[in-house]
Motif scaffolding. Structure first.
Motif, PDB file in Angstrom:
ATOM      1  N   MET A 357       3.510   8.477  15.128  1.00 31.85           N
ATOM      2  CA  MET A 357       3.867   7.421  16.078  1.00 31.85           C
ATOM      3  C   MET A 357       4.092   6.089  15.351  1.00 31.85           C
ATOM      4  N   VAL A 358       3.204   5.732  14.411  1.00 36.45           N
ATOM      5  CA  VAL A 358       3.311   4.465  13.695  1.00 36.45           C
ATOM      6  C   VAL A 358       4.541   4.469  12.787  1.00 36.45           C
ATOM      7  N   ALA A 359       4.801   5.607  12.125  1.00 33.44           N
ATOM      8  CA  ALA A 359       5.975   5.719  11.252  1.00 33.44           C
ATOM      9  C   ALA A 359       7.250   5.469  12.049  1.00 33.44           C
ATOM     10  N   ALA A 360       7.305   6.025  13.257  1.00 32.67           N
ATOM     11  CA  ALA A 360       8.481   5.815  14.116  1.00 32.67           C
ATOM     12  C   ALA A 360       8.573   4.359  14.555  1.00 32.67           C
ATOM     13  N   ASN A 361       7.430   3.759  14.833  1.00 36.00           N
ATOM     14  CA  ASN A 361       7.405   2.369  15.283  1.00 36.00           C
ATOM     15  C   ASN A 361       7.921   1.420  14.209  1.00 36.00           C
ATOM     16  N   PHE A 362       7.522   1.659  12.961  1.00 33.78           N
ATOM     17  CA  PHE A 362       7.940   0.786  11.854  1.00 33.78           C
ATOM     18  C   PHE A 362       9.188   1.311  11.136  1.00 33.78           C
ATOM     19  N   GLU A 363       9.714   2.431  11.619  1.00 34.83           N
ATOM     20  CA  GLU A 363      10.934   3.040  11.061  1.00 34.83           C
ATOM     21  C   GLU A 363      10.766   3.321   9.561  1.00 34.83           C
ATOM     22  N   VAL A 364       9.658   4.008   9.240  1.00 39.51           N
ATOM     23  CA  VAL A 364       9.337   4.381   7.859  1.00 39.51           C
ATOM     24  C   VAL A 364       9.068   5.886   7.832  1.00 39.51           C
ATOM     25  N   PRO A 365       9.549   6.627   6.813  1.00 36.68           N
ATOM     26  CA  PRO A 365       9.255   8.063   6.718  1.00 36.68           C
ATOM     27  C   PRO A 365       7.748   8.304   6.708  1.00 36.68           C
ATOM     28  N   ILE A 366       7.306   9.306   7.432  1.00 37.96           N
ATOM     29  CA  ILE A 366       5.874   9.563   7.575  1.00 37.96           C
ATOM     30  C   ILE A 366       5.210   9.893   6.243  1.00 37.96           C
ATOM     31  N   ASP A 367       5.964  10.495   5.285  1.00 40.40           N
ATOM     32  CA  ASP A 367       5.353  10.873   4.000  1.00 40.40           C
ATOM     33  C   ASP A 367       5.320   9.711   3.006  1.00 40.40           C
ATOM     34  N   LYS A 368       5.736   8.506   3.456  1.00 39.72           N
ATOM     35  CA  LYS A 368       5.674   7.348   2.563  1.00 39.72           C
ATOM     36  C   LYS A 368       4.633   6.322   3.016  1.00 39.72           C
ATOM     37  N   ILE A 369       3.818   6.686   4.001  1.00 37.34           N
ATOM     38  CA  ILE A 369       2.792   5.739   4.455  1.00 37.34           C
ATOM     39  C   ILE A 369       1.404   6.354   4.306  1.00 37.34           C
ATOM     40  N   ARG A 370       0.444   5.478   4.061  1.00 39.82           N
ATOM     41  CA  ARG A 370      -0.957   5.895   4.089  1.00 39.82           C
ATOM     42  C   ARG A 370      -1.772   4.728   4.634  1.00 39.82           C
ATOM     43  N   PHE A 371      -2.945   5.054   5.116  1.00 38.13           N
ATOM     44  CA  PHE A 371      -3.780   4.044   5.773  1.00 38.13           C
ATOM     45  C   PHE A 371      -5.126   3.911   5.072  1.00 38.13           C
ATOM     46  N   ARG A 372      -5.630   2.690   5.083  1.00 39.01           N
ATOM     47  CA  ARG A 372      -6.989   2.415   4.619  1.00 39.01           C
ATOM     48  C   ARG A 372      -7.800   1.844   5.784  1.00 39.01           C
ATOM     49  N   ILE A 373      -9.066   2.195   5.827  1.00 39.94           N
ATOM     50  CA  ILE A 373      -9.964   1.615   6.816  1.00 39.94           C
ATOM     51  C   ILE A 373     -10.226   0.161   6.426  1.00 39.94           C
ATOM     52  N   VAL A 374     -10.104  -0.752   7.380  1.00 46.50           N
ATOM     53  CA  VAL A 374     -10.422  -2.160   7.141  1.00 46.50           C
ATOM     54  C   VAL A 374     -11.821  -2.426   7.693  1.00 46.50           C
ATOM     55  N   LYS A 375     -12.704  -2.898   6.832  1.00 43.50           N
ATOM     56  CA  LYS A 375     -14.099  -3.085   7.242  1.00 43.50           C
ATOM     57  C   LYS A 375     -14.544  -4.532   7.036  1.00 43.50           C
ATOM     58  N   ASP A 376     -15.580  -4.899   7.765  1.00 41.18           N
ATOM     59  CA  ASP A 376     -16.203  -6.209   7.597  1.00 41.18           C
ATOM     60  C   ASP A 376     -17.157  -6.144   6.411  1.00 41.18           C
ATOM     61  N   ARG A 377     -17.020  -7.104   5.497  1.00 41.73           N
ATOM     62  CA  ARG A 377     -17.961  -7.196   4.402  1.00 41.73           C
ATOM     63  C   ARG A 377     -19.150  -8.072   4.805  1.00 41.73           C
ATOM     64  N   LEU A 378     -20.205  -8.001   4.013  1.00 45.15           N
ATOM     65  CA  LEU A 378     -21.415  -8.768   4.330  1.00 45.15           C
ATOM     66  C   LEU A 378     -21.169 -10.276   4.280  1.00 45.15           C
ATOM     67  N   ASN A 379     -20.155 -10.706   3.492  1.00 42.62           N
ATOM     68  CA  ASN A 379     -19.856 -12.146   3.391  1.00 42.62           C
ATOM     69  C   ASN A 379     -18.889 -12.621   4.475  1.00 42.62           C
ATOM     70  N   LYS A 380     -18.751 -11.807   5.529  1.00 43.02           N
ATOM     71  CA  LYS A 380     -17.943 -12.151   6.706  1.00 43.02           C
ATOM     72  C   LYS A 380     -16.439 -12.189   6.420  1.00 43.02           C
ATOM     73  N   THR A 381     -16.009 -11.397   5.435  1.00 45.05           N
ATOM     74  CA  THR A 381     -14.578 -11.217   5.197  1.00 45.05           C
ATOM     75  C   THR A 381     -14.180  -9.822   5.667  1.00 45.05           C
ATOM     76  N   ILE A 382     -12.868  -9.600   5.851  1.00 39.11           N
ATOM     77  CA  ILE A 382     -12.380  -8.257   6.183  1.00 39.11           C
ATOM     78  C   ILE A 382     -11.434  -7.813   5.087  1.00 39.11           C
ATOM     79  N   ARG A 383     -11.634  -6.610   4.563  1.00 34.88           N
ATOM     80  CA  ARG A 383     -10.810  -6.126   3.461  1.00 34.88           C
ATOM     81  C   ARG A 383     -10.533  -4.635   3.619  1.00 34.88           C
TER      82      ARG A 383
END
Length: 631
Positions: A357-383
């Motif tokens: 669904m996301v690949a179609a939304n951004f018009e990118v081939p599905i085999d060229k995308i990957r995802f990382r989990i974005v988490k809150d760090r203890l210093n109140k940043t998100i990475r």
């Protein structure tokens, strides 16, 4: 009023509140109504002005309808004001309508004393009467009531000016007001006295507190003809006795700092007609239909929310468009929020279906995308953190959130678009490669630019990326660079270029910020021009930025009743006024500001070295007023 169906107005907001009071089991929000006054909360020290505004707006909405004269019929009386000078031959007579009576309590023990004082006033001393022909003169001011309205509002002035302290002080003396009062004795001898002028108390507004601004208000109302009184104190609604209505609010030693501020009397002969006319039996049809539709929509949304989950997707382009701290700004309203894509997705559908669904939304081939989990760090940043491997393709998004996102309240992902197709297995992510993000500080432009992402080897030295950085910003090949890591908003750490990323304790998602190394002469030029010249300085100034909400005291009249500006807390009064004036296209000298911290404060004094932080007084909102004068 059917014409109000689409129009946003005080009247439609008021109708909605009345409707909600009829159908709701919980307290009713007044935010929509308050917005038309440019207020987050009703400014309790300005109750009289609030009533004037509300009455005028309602009267305007019912013009040219069957109810055209209802406001004046219910609330307007007529009086004569007669002024006669003592030492010169001058007198003045003015006949006018009034919608309330403002009486003084100073030197008075009862409501009757206040009426008698109001009807005969000596104008002398500092309060002399000005005439065009004779200047200031000693005079006698007489008020004669020609008629009283069916609903009478009486405002009691509980404050007096104290010369020694140069402030308004509260008069906390014992002051009595009756449950019933006959107003006939205050009428002109020529007034119509064919009907009774006996009035019954139906409303009391009480001021509690030491001063005009350090205070709280509550209301006591008798909504029915019987003797049942109800106290409205914030969200608490409780029945009270007649004794609590009267004696508990007489002030003095019996009830210190609790004094009556406004009284509402209704003519006894009109009570049945008035109370029956305000029952909400004939609500506008469109309002009922609209509220029912809203309720049904909320029920549908509740069912849908139980089946779906919100998934936020950050891309490299979103990072490049970001102008502040971290990779994006999700919810810190102190700074401008980033535009991050949000998807509603069925919790039980697979990760593969989500990728498709996301690949179609951004018009990118599905085999060229990957995802990382974005988490809150203890210093109140998100990475960005862990890569979601293809081992999870057949797992549900609910399972992925539980297993990889830990205790995060919502699922946030960073999407990488790869140059070549890749099968992302567990072992393929266990390499020495990490993803970092690059920012560039330009002291000439006083800007921080997000350049994008970069893959580096943990074992490589930091200075191996210098050629890439120079090329990215079109700097000469041997230009020296200063390198910092954006650890947190209050921790900007300088890096040693000859150390490896691994020894510099850098990991996935870290942010590198660089600038051209400045000569002493360049630094001095920036200092002389009042410009920030280093990355740590810039982040310090960024830390002092805040989004300030500006609201007009009388927003219903203004074309721009509410707006926000990103300003620095160390800005002076003049700088703030100039920014606001530029936004409103007005003269900064005509602006006046009021700070808000729970209660209305005094207007902010025009002190040029006063900072925005001092003006805000721990708030993030200022009320503004454009004076209609030539300054």
């Amino acid at each position: 009023m059917e014409s109000d169906k689409q129009e946003k107005s005080i009247v439609s907001a008021l109708q909605r509140i009345f409707y909600q009071l009829n159908i709701s089991d919980s307290s009713v929000e007044i935010t929509e109504l308050a917005r038309f006054f440019g207020w987050n909360i009703f400014l309790t020290s300005d109750v009289r002005k609030f009533i004037d505004v509300l009455r005028d707006n309602v009267a305007d909405k019912i013009k040219n309808t069957k109810a055209d004269i209802t406001i004046s019929k219910l609330f307007a009386g007529k009086k004569k004001t007669y002024i006669k000078c003592v030492n010169v031959d001058y007198e003045s007579l003015r006949i006018e309508d009034y919608y309330d009576i403002q009486l003084s309590v100073k030197g008075c023990k009862t409501l009757d004393d206040s009426f008698m004082k109001y009807m005969q006033v000596n104008l002398d001393g500092d309060n002399k009467y000005y005439t065009d022909d004779y200047g200031l003169q000693v005079a006698k001011n007489s008020v004669i009531f020609e008629s009283f309205p069916p609903v009478l509002h009486i405002h009691l002035n509980q404050f007096d000016y104290d010369v020694q302290s140069n402030t308004m002080v509260k008069i906390n003396s014992h002051y009595e007001f009756p449950m019933e009062i006959d107003l006939q004795k205050y009428l002109s001898p020529d007034a119509d006295k064919s009907k009774s002028h006996k009035y019954i108390l139906h409303g009391v507004l009480v001021h509690g507190g030491l001063s005009k601004y350090n205070c709280r208000y509550y209301a006591l109302l008798r909504p029915e003809k019987n003797h049942r009184w109800i106290k409205f104190d914030g969200a608490r609604v409780t029945p009270v006795s007649v004794k609590e209505v009267l004696e508990n609010n007489y002030g003095g030693s019996d009830s210190p700092y609790h004094n009556v501020y406004m009284l509402v009397y209704i003519r006894e002969s009109d009570i049945d007609e008035i109370l029956s006319s305000i029952l909400l039996e004939d609500l506008p049809k469109h309002l009922c239909e609209e509220e029912n539709a809203v309720r049904e929509q909320k029920q549908k949304e509740s069912i849908e929310n139980n089946r779906h989950m919100s998934i936020w997707v950050i891309t490299e382009e979103m990072f490049k468009n970001h102008k502040g701290f971290d990779i994006v700004n999700f919810n810190n309203k102190q700074y401008p929020l980033s535009e991050v894509s949000q998807f509603k997705f069925l919790k039980n559908r697979t990760y593969y279906a989500f990728k498709k669904m996301v690949a179609a939304n951004f018009e990118v081939p599905i085999d060229k995308i990957r995802f990382r989990i974005v988490k809150d760090r203890l210093n109140k940043t998100i990475r960005p953190h862990k890569v979601i491997t293809d081992d999870f393709l057949n797992k549900s998004m609910k399972e992925i959130k539980a297993k990889l996102a830990g205790g995060c309240s919502e699922l946030r992902l960073y999407m990488e678009i790869l140059e070549n197709p890749i099968i992302i297995k567990k072992k393929s992510t266990q390499t020495g490669e990490i993803i970092i993000f690059i920012k560039y500080f330009n002291p000439d432009a006083q800007s921080l630019e997000c350049l994008g992402q970069l893959y580096v080897q943990k074992g490589s030295k930091i200075n191996t990326i210098f050629p890439f950085l120079r090329k990215k910003k079109q700097l000469q090949q041997n230009t020296p660079l200063d390198i910092y890591e954006e650890v947190s908003l209050d921790m900007i750490e300088k890096k040693t270029p000859k150390l490896t990323f691994n020894k510099s304790v850098m990991q996935d998602g870290d942010i590198i910020c660089f600038q051209k190394t400045l000569t002493d002469k360049e630094i001095q030029e920036h200092v002389s021009a009042g410009r920030i010249y280093s990355i740590p300085q810039f982040y310090e100034s960024l830390f002092m930025n805040i989004i300030v909400q500006f609201k007009s005291k009388f927003g219903y009249k203004d074309s721009v009743p509410e707006f926000s500006l990103v300003l620095n807390k160390n800005m002076t009064y003049d700088a703030v006024a100039n920014h606001v004036a530029a936004h409103l296209n007005t003269d900064p000298s005509k602006l006046r500001f009021t700070s808000v911290s729970g209660k209305l404060k005094n207007d902010i004094a025009i002190i040029t070295d006063q900072t925005l932080s001092e003006m805000l007084n721990l708030s993030s909102c200022l009320y503004y007023e454009i004076l209609d004068i030539n300054v």
